[in-house]
Design an enzyme around this catalytic site. Structure first.
Site, mmCIF file in Angstrom:
data_model
loop_
_atom_site.group_PDB
_atom_site.id
_atom_site.type_symbol
_atom_site.label_atom_id
_atom_site.label_comp_id
_atom_site.label_asym_id
_atom_site.label_seq_id
_atom_site.Cartn_x
_atom_site.Cartn_y
_atom_site.Cartn_z
ATOM 1 N N SER A 80 0.868 -1.163 0.000
ATOM 2 C CA SER A 80 0.000 0.000 0.000
ATOM 3 C C SER A 80 0.912 1.221 0.000
ATOM 4 C CB SER A 80 -0.866 -0.038 1.260
ATOM 5 O OG SER A 80 -1.596 1.157 1.392
ATOM 6 N N LYS B 261 -1.017 -1.054 -4.490
ATOM 7 C CA LYS B 261 -2.231 -0.295 -4.157
ATOM 8 C C LYS B 261 -1.797 1.125 -3.866
ATOM 9 C CE LYS B 261 -4.601 -0.020 0.305
ATOM 10 N NZ LYS B 261 -5.143 -0.817 1.415
ATOM 11 N N LYS C 134 -3.008 4.941 -2.544
ATOM 12 C CA LYS C 134 -4.047 5.710 -1.870
ATOM 13 C C LYS C 134 -4.504 6.809 -2.824
ATOM 14 C CE LYS C 134 -4.071 3.762 2.205
ATOM 15 N NZ LYS C 134 -5.295 3.234 2.813
ATOM 16 N N ASP D 101 -7.192 2.852 -3.067
ATOM 17 C CA ASP D 101 -7.913 2.887 -1.787
ATOM 18 C C ASP D 101 -8.247 4.329 -1.456
ATOM 19 O OD1 ASP D 101 -8.911 2.627 0.769
ATOM 20 O OD2 ASP D 101 -7.144 1.608 1.599
ATOM 21 N N GLU E 209 -11.055 0.479 -3.297
ATOM 22 C CA GLU E 209 -11.338 0.159 -1.899
ATOM 23 C C GLU E 209 -12.065 1.313 -1.225
ATOM 24 O OE1 GLU E 209 -7.731 -1.266 -0.101
ATOM 25 O OE2 GLU E 209 -8.562 -1.171 1.919
ATOM 26 N N ASP F 192 -13.604 -2.040 3.157
ATOM 27 C CA ASP F 192 -12.659 -2.137 4.265
ATOM 28 C C ASP F 192 -13.377 -1.599 5.511
ATOM 29 O OD1 ASP F 192 -10.682 -1.599 6.174
ATOM 30 O OD2 ASP F 192 -9.303 -0.604 4.827
ATOM 31 N N LYS G 47 -9.296 -6.968 8.164
ATOM 32 C CA LYS G 47 -8.286 -6.523 9.134
ATOM 33 C C LYS G 47 -8.736 -7.090 10.459
ATOM 34 C CE LYS G 47 -7.016 -2.256 6.821
ATOM 35 N NZ LYS G 47 -7.290 -0.816 6.718
ATOM 36 N N GLY H 173 -3.664 -4.121 6.191
ATOM 37 C CA GLY H 173 -2.641 -3.787 7.183
ATOM 38 C C GLY H 173 -2.959 -2.464 7.847
HETATM 39 O O1 OSB Z 1 -7.122 1.662 4.556
HETATM 40 O O2 OSB Z 1 -5.849 -0.012 4.334
HETATM 41 C C1 OSB Z 1 -6.074 1.094 4.831
HETATM 42 C C2 OSB Z 1 -3.032 2.162 6.894
HETATM 43 C C3 OSB Z 1 -3.639 2.850 7.917
HETATM 44 C C4 OSB Z 1 -4.997 2.988 7.910
HETATM 45 C C5 OSB Z 1 -5.758 2.451 6.882
HETATM 46 C C6 OSB Z 1 -5.160 1.729 5.850
HETATM 47 C C7 OSB Z 1 -3.768 1.625 5.850
HETATM 48 C C8 OSB Z 1 -3.012 0.964 4.798
HETATM 49 C C9 OSB Z 1 -1.657 0.448 5.194
HETATM 50 O O3 OSB Z 1 -3.368 0.905 3.636
HETATM 51 C C10 OSB Z 1 -1.395 -0.958 4.854
HETATM 52 C C11 OSB Z 1 -0.144 -1.459 5.507
HETATM 53 O O4 OSB Z 1 -0.080 -1.622 6.742
HETATM 54 O O5 OSB Z 1 0.805 -1.713 4.755
HETATM 55 MG MG MG Z 2 -8.300 0.485 3.187
#
Ligand code: OSB
Ligand code: MG
Length: 371
Positions: free
Chosen positions: A135, A161, A163, A188, A213, A238, A262, A290
């Site tokens: 991510s 992925k 953001k 995402d 996402e 999510d 998660k 994550g």
């Molecule tokens: O939406 O998946 C998410 C990290 C913090 C809060 C929300 C998200 C995330 C990530 C990080 O996308 C994923 C990772 O830990 O590598």
């Molecule tokens: Mg997410």
């Protein structure tokens, strides 16, 4: 095992690189760890709540409050055989899933050691290695993002992925696809859009994304279902999925075609396995999300990802992407082909670096029954 005492502690760890989502930027993590003292093996759990209530209602401080005042009390002095016994003991407290998850997972962590089996096997896992994606947060420039993608592809990661948010989406995807037309790519939004932007969201269909996402509100299924009808790209939920009922409701409504699990968001391993099972029955693939975890949460994510319906690459990546030095050993490593080999040893399969943890600790409290 008898729960003799529970230690809550907060550690602080700077991230190797800031992580930015549509709801904000993180540079240093505050992490709440739970240690279960049982007389036998020690169980460890990591609370995935963020520094502030932005991803969900929970934060490190609300989790500490719930654990100290209510959740730990519900377990102290009890004799427990299995992790699955924990959720009913905690149902009187509503919500606070990440706090509950940290505690329940610590019980599973101890149980696997007590039974002398790998945690993955105890959870019902069947896969010997897991497929890794990354991510990548919002960067200061698109050039920096492209550089980061190049680094992760060279390291072997099998899904990228990114953001996104209004102003950091279609133009960014154009540049990524111009350079890498064929990589497995997803995005995402962390709830950054509304249905008013449906015409804009339809443009995402041009980029052959594996999924988008949580594009809409964090607590919504209904409007995601409306959006999904008008998009070719699969929606993955999510934030909106808190338990097995949500999973069933979202699937029946057609709100998503993929689910991100998660373990903290759903309140612990028992519910995570239940969500997995509901999705599997409906033919909906899942993957493991994550929350910028240290090695403790990361090792638990690896174990969970071995269940059979984890069919898409997860956000479970190497320790070194986040930490200069992780609090477990060995550190989590990803092969040049983009896989993590699941440890075959007993329990989580990674040792706790207690001296390092003590050095990083900024507050600590041991809870025990006075009688
Ligand atoms: O939406 O998946 C998410 C990290 C913090 C809060 C929300 C998200 C995330 C990530 C990080 O996308 C994923 C990772 O830990 O590598
Ligand atoms: Mg997410």
């Amino acid at each position: 095992m008898k729960i003799e005492a529970i230690t809550l502690r907060e550690i602080r760890m700077p991230l190797v690189h800031f992580f930015e989502t549509s709801f904000g930027r993180t540079t240093e993590r505050r992490i709440l760890l739970v240690t279960l003292h049982t007389g036998g093996p020690e169980g460890w759990g990591e609370c995935v709540a963020g520094e502030g209530p932005f991803y969900s209602e929970e934060s490190v401080d609300t989790a500490w409050y719930a654990l100290e005042n209510y959740l730990a009390q519900a377990l102290l002095g009890k004799t427990i055989a299995k992790g699955t016994e924990i959720p009913p003991l905690l149902t009187r407290v509503r919500g606070h899933r990440m706090a509950k998850g940290a505690l329940e997972n610590a019980v599973w962590d101890a149980e696997a050691q007590e039974r002398q089996v790998p945690l993955a096997r105890l959870l019902g896992g069947t896969q010997a290695e897991i497929t890794c994606g990354v991510s990548i947060g919002i960067q200061d420039s698109v050039e920096q993002l492209l550089e980061k993608i190049q680094t992760e592809l060279s390291a072997g990661y099998r899904r990228i992925k990114v953001k996104c948010k209004p102003g950091w989406d279609v133009e960014v995807f154009e540049k990524i696809r111009a350079r890498w037309p064929d990589i497995l790519l997803s995005c995402d939004a962390n709830s950054a859009y509304t249905l008013d932007q449906i015409e804009h969201l339809k443009q995402f269909d041009r980029f052959n994304l594996l999924m988008i996402e949580q594009p809409l509100w964090h607590d919504d299924f209904y409007f995601h279902a409306q959006l999904q009808k008008q998009l070719k790209t699969a929606i993955c939920l999510d934030e909106a999925i808190h338990n097995r009922r949500d999973t069933q409701a979202a699937i029946e409504l057609g709100a998503c075609r993929i689910i991100n699990i998660k373990v903290g968001r759903v309140g612990g391993f028992s519910e995570a396995v239940a969500v997995h099972n509901v999705a599997q029955k409906a033919g909906i693939p899942v993957w493991c999300g994550g929350m910028l975890e240290t090695g403790i949460g990361r090792s638990h994510n690896i174990a969970l990802s071995t269940l059979p319906n984890f069919k898409l690459p997860g956000d479970v990546s190497a320790s070194k992407r986040y930490w200069k030095e992780d609090i477990i050993e060995p550190a989590v490593e990803v092969s040049p082909q983009g896989f993590i080999k699941v440890p075959e040893g007993v329990g989580r399969g990674f040792k706790i670096k207690i001296e390092l943890i003590e050095k990083l600790t900024v507050r600590k409290k041991q809870l025990a029954n006075s009688n």
